[in-house]
Design a protein around this motif. Structure first.
Motif, PDB file in Angstrom:
ATOM      1  N   PHE A 135       5.762   6.880  46.622  1.00 51.10           N
ATOM      2  CA  PHE A 135       5.265   5.992  45.364  1.00 51.10           C
ATOM      3  C   PHE A 135       5.436   4.442  45.260  1.00 51.10           C
ATOM      4  O   PHE A 135       5.085   3.615  45.055  1.00 51.10           O
ATOM      5  N   ILE A 136       7.014   4.697  44.074  1.00 53.43           N
ATOM      6  CA  ILE A 136       7.599   3.643  44.304  1.00 53.43           C
ATOM      7  C   ILE A 136       8.197   2.476  45.183  1.00 53.43           C
ATOM      8  O   ILE A 136       7.748   1.457  45.583  1.00 53.43           O
ATOM      9  N   ALA A 137       8.692   3.637  46.539  1.00 56.46           N
ATOM     10  CA  ALA A 137       8.184   2.929  48.071  1.00 56.46           C
ATOM     11  C   ALA A 137       7.252   1.926  48.238  1.00 56.46           C
ATOM     12  O   ALA A 137       7.522   0.693  48.443  1.00 56.46           O
ATOM     13  N   THR A 138       5.645   2.324  47.903  1.00 63.77           N
ATOM     14  CA  THR A 138       4.502   2.109  48.161  1.00 63.77           C
ATOM     15  C   THR A 138       3.959   0.860  47.681  1.00 63.77           C
ATOM     16  O   THR A 138       4.408  -0.072  47.796  1.00 63.77           O
ATOM     17  N   ILE A 139       4.519   0.759  46.296  1.00 55.93           N
ATOM     18  CA  ILE A 139       4.860  -0.302  45.232  1.00 55.93           C
ATOM     19  C   ILE A 139       5.694  -1.821  45.652  1.00 55.93           C
ATOM     20  O   ILE A 139       4.858  -2.650  45.727  1.00 55.93           O
ATOM     21  N   ARG A 153      -4.928 -10.161  44.620  1.00 59.08           N
ATOM     22  CA  ARG A 153      -3.780  -9.888  43.552  1.00 59.08           C
ATOM     23  C   ARG A 153      -4.450  -9.782  42.667  1.00 59.08           C
ATOM     24  O   ARG A 153      -3.908  -8.718  41.343  1.00 59.08           O
ATOM     25  N   ASN A 154      -5.925 -10.108  42.248  1.00 60.91           N
ATOM     26  CA  ASN A 154      -5.959  -9.669  40.692  1.00 60.91           C
ATOM     27  C   ASN A 154      -6.358  -7.954  40.246  1.00 60.91           C
ATOM     28  O   ASN A 154      -5.632  -6.976  39.522  1.00 60.91           O
ATOM     29  N   VAL A 155      -6.452  -7.564  41.999  1.00 54.96           N
ATOM     30  CA  VAL A 155      -6.838  -6.027  41.863  1.00 54.96           C
ATOM     31  C   VAL A 155      -5.507  -4.934  41.302  1.00 54.96           C
ATOM     32  O   VAL A 155      -5.718  -3.884  40.971  1.00 54.96           O
ATOM     33  N   LEU A 156      -4.770  -5.894  42.205  1.00 54.66           N
ATOM     34  CA  LEU A 156      -3.474  -5.483  41.669  1.00 54.66           C
ATOM     35  C   LEU A 156      -2.722  -5.080  41.109  1.00 54.66           C
ATOM     36  O   LEU A 156      -2.368  -3.948  40.415  1.00 54.66           O
ATOM     37  N   VAL A 157      -2.983  -6.297  40.093  1.00 53.73           N
ATOM     38  CA  VAL A 157      -2.227  -6.436  38.655  1.00 53.73           C
ATOM     39  C   VAL A 157      -2.904  -5.273  37.824  1.00 53.73           C
ATOM     40  O   VAL A 157      -2.470  -4.371  37.171  1.00 53.73           O
ATOM     41  N   ARG A 158      -4.509  -5.184  38.206  1.00 53.67           N
ATOM     42  CA  ARG A 158      -5.116  -4.514  37.415  1.00 53.67           C
ATOM     43  C   ARG A 158      -4.369  -3.105  37.606  1.00 53.67           C
ATOM     44  O   ARG A 158      -4.534  -1.748  36.824  1.00 53.67           O
ATOM     45  N   GLN A 159      -4.629  -2.615  38.967  1.00 54.98           N
ATOM     46  CA  GLN A 159      -4.048  -1.217  39.165  1.00 54.98           C
ATOM     47  C   GLN A 159      -3.022  -0.656  38.780  1.00 54.98           C
ATOM     48  O   GLN A 159      -2.512   0.506  37.857  1.00 54.98           O
ATOM     49  N   LEU A 160      -2.062  -1.785  39.026  1.00 56.34           N
ATOM     50  CA  LEU A 160      -0.454  -1.399  38.071  1.00 56.34           C
ATOM     51  C   LEU A 160      -0.592  -1.366  37.478  1.00 56.34           C
ATOM     52  O   LEU A 160       0.538  -0.902  36.559  1.00 56.34           O
ATOM     53  N   ARG A 178      11.658   5.205  35.060  1.00 58.44           N
ATOM     54  CA  ARG A 178      12.542   3.931  34.698  1.00 58.44           C
ATOM     55  C   ARG A 178      12.625   3.028  35.782  1.00 58.44           C
ATOM     56  O   ARG A 178      11.840   1.789  35.899  1.00 58.44           O
ATOM     57  N   ILE A 179      12.798   3.505  37.047  1.00 55.85           N
ATOM     58  CA  ILE A 179      12.376   3.086  38.137  1.00 55.85           C
ATOM     59  C   ILE A 179      11.528   2.567  38.559  1.00 55.85           C
ATOM     60  O   ILE A 179      10.714   0.937  38.941  1.00 55.85           O
ATOM     61  N   LEU A 180       9.868   3.917  38.412  1.00 55.03           N
ATOM     62  CA  LEU A 180       8.884   3.490  38.448  1.00 55.03           C
ATOM     63  C   LEU A 180       8.177   2.107  38.050  1.00 55.03           C
ATOM     64  O   LEU A 180       7.650   0.632  37.825  1.00 55.03           O
ATOM     65  N   ARG A 181       8.926   2.242  36.702  1.00 57.86           N
ATOM     66  CA  ARG A 181       8.565   1.131  35.403  1.00 57.86           C
ATOM     67  C   ARG A 181       8.753  -0.336  35.946  1.00 57.86           C
ATOM     68  O   ARG A 181       8.514  -1.645  35.492  1.00 57.86           O
ATOM     69  N   GLN A 182      10.354  -0.064  36.101  1.00 53.91           N
ATOM     70  CA  GLN A 182      11.373  -1.711  36.785  1.00 53.91           C
ATOM     71  C   GLN A 182      10.078  -2.113  37.796  1.00 53.91           C
ATOM     72  O   GLN A 182       9.753  -3.566  37.818  1.00 53.91           O
ATOM     73  N   GLN A 224       8.269  -6.272  37.969  1.00 54.23           N
ATOM     74  CA  GLN A 224       8.559  -7.511  38.987  1.00 54.23           C
ATOM     75  C   GLN A 224       7.463  -7.576  39.838  1.00 54.23           C
ATOM     76  O   GLN A 224       7.105  -8.450  40.188  1.00 54.23           O
ATOM     77  N   LYS A 225       6.241  -6.483  40.076  1.00 46.58           N
ATOM     78  CA  LYS A 225       5.683  -6.192  41.002  1.00 46.58           C
ATOM     79  C   LYS A 225       4.384  -7.259  40.775  1.00 46.58           C
ATOM     80  O   LYS A 225       3.088  -8.597  40.836  1.00 46.58           O
ATOM     81  N   ILE A 226       3.957  -6.888  39.084  1.00 50.23           N
ATOM     82  CA  ILE A 226       3.267  -7.943  38.224  1.00 50.23           C
ATOM     83  C   ILE A 226       3.436  -8.579  37.875  1.00 50.23           C
ATOM     84  O   ILE A 226       2.370 -10.056  38.504  1.00 50.23           O
ATOM     85  N   GLU A 227       4.811  -9.453  37.695  1.00 51.92           N
ATOM     86  CA  GLU A 227       5.502 -10.562  37.475  1.00 51.92           C
ATOM     87  C   GLU A 227       5.206 -11.370  38.419  1.00 51.92           C
ATOM     88  O   GLU A 227       5.223 -12.764  39.111  1.00 51.92           O
ATOM     89  N   LEU A 228       5.285 -10.972  40.293  1.00 53.85           N
ATOM     90  CA  LEU A 228       4.755 -11.713  41.226  1.00 53.85           C
ATOM     91  C   LEU A 228       3.600 -12.112  41.294  1.00 53.85           C
ATOM     92  O   LEU A 228       3.365 -13.264  42.321  1.00 53.85           O
ATOM     93  N   LEU A 229       2.683 -11.234  40.982  1.00 57.91           N
ATOM     94  CA  LEU A 229       1.463 -11.278  41.807  1.00 57.91           C
ATOM     95  C   LEU A 229       0.835 -11.638  40.137  1.00 57.91           C
ATOM     96  O   LEU A 229      -0.327 -13.134  40.706  1.00 57.91           O
TER      97      LEU A 229
END
Length: 109
Positions: free
Chosen positions: A34-38, A50-57, A86-90, A94-99
């Motif tokens: 799951f982490i690798a997918t994200i 991007r909006n859909v992904l942010v809502r999912q994350l 902890r790694i998953l949250r990190q 990062q991906k939310i900030e990116l999107l």
């Protein structure tokens, strides 16, 4: 929905990490997958995706915290669960900030 959005959704059903955590099972292999997918999320998504992904994350860090105690009580190694989450949250943050689009006020400064 994008392929990555579909993959995130799949994690909440069947054998996915989020589904298993909700059912008090910690599957480290599913978590790493799951982490690798994200981690595959890039900024090269259209605005709607991007909006859909942010809502999912956004819910993932909260849900993993919510299910932690139940997973540990059900036999999960507390240290491994916490480190994995902890790694998953990190990665999620990062991906939310990116999107998210840059703040207009910050870019003017």
């Amino acid at each position: 929905m994008s392929d990555i959005g579909t993959e995130i959704q799949k994690s909440f059903s069947g054998e996915g990490f989020m589904y298993q955590a909700r059912h008090m099972i910690f599957d480290e292999v599913a978590a790493v997958g799951f982490i690798a997918t994200i981690e595959t999320i890039t900024a090269e998504q259209n605005p709607q995706t991007r909006n859909v992904l942010v809502r999912q994350l956004c819910d993932i860090p909260f849900l993993t915290l919510l299910w932690e105690e139940k997973c540990v009580k059900n036999g999960a190694d507390a240290r491994k669960y916490r480190e994995t989450v902890r790694i998953l949250r990190q990665v999620v943050l990062q991906k939310i900030e990116l999107l998210l689009p840059p703040n207009a006020e910050e870019s003017e400064a």
